[in-house]
Design a protein around this motif. Structure first.
Motif: not given
Length: 127
Positions: A2-26
């Protein structure tokens, strides 16, 4: 094989202002961590080392937050993030989970070495 055509990395946090702020505080409190964030970023800027090594993979590498995943990527990763999923001719395949980031310690070059190893162990090959 099977051939890899692309990759998706998933961060351990949510995006958006609320998610980014929660991660930064954490992060400041020591209650939040993301090994993939530590590889791809230095503070609020993209890690220059990351930019260099991700180009060497010769396939697209998309980065998404937990709340930005497609349904299929979410099904594969569940609550186990950070993670890396390969997009292949046969669909998506999980290639790295949280435990696979152990020992990488924010080093993009080491991350790519581990990623290549996991891709090979998964019976996948590069495009």
């Amino acid at each position: 094989m099977t051939v890899v055509r692309g990759l998706v990395g998933v961060f351990n946090g949510d995006g958006g202002v609320r998610g980014e702020l929660a991660y930064a505080l954490g992060k400041l409190r020591g209650t939040a961590e993301c090994a993939l964030c530590d590889i791809t970023h230095r503070g609020i800027r993209t890690n220059a080392e990351w930019k260099d090594v991700v180009c060497e993979l010769a396939v697209p590498f998309d980065l998404v937050h937990r709340n930005e995943r497609s349904a299929e990527v979410a099904r594969l990763t569940g609550d186990e993030t950070p993670a890396v999923v390969a997009a292949t001719d046969e669909g998506y395949r999980l290639v790295m989970g949280p435990a696979d980031f152990a020992g990488v310690d924010g080093a993009a070059v080491e991350f790519v070495r581990v990623l290549r190893e996991r891709v090979a162990k998964g019976g996948l090959r590069w495009a």
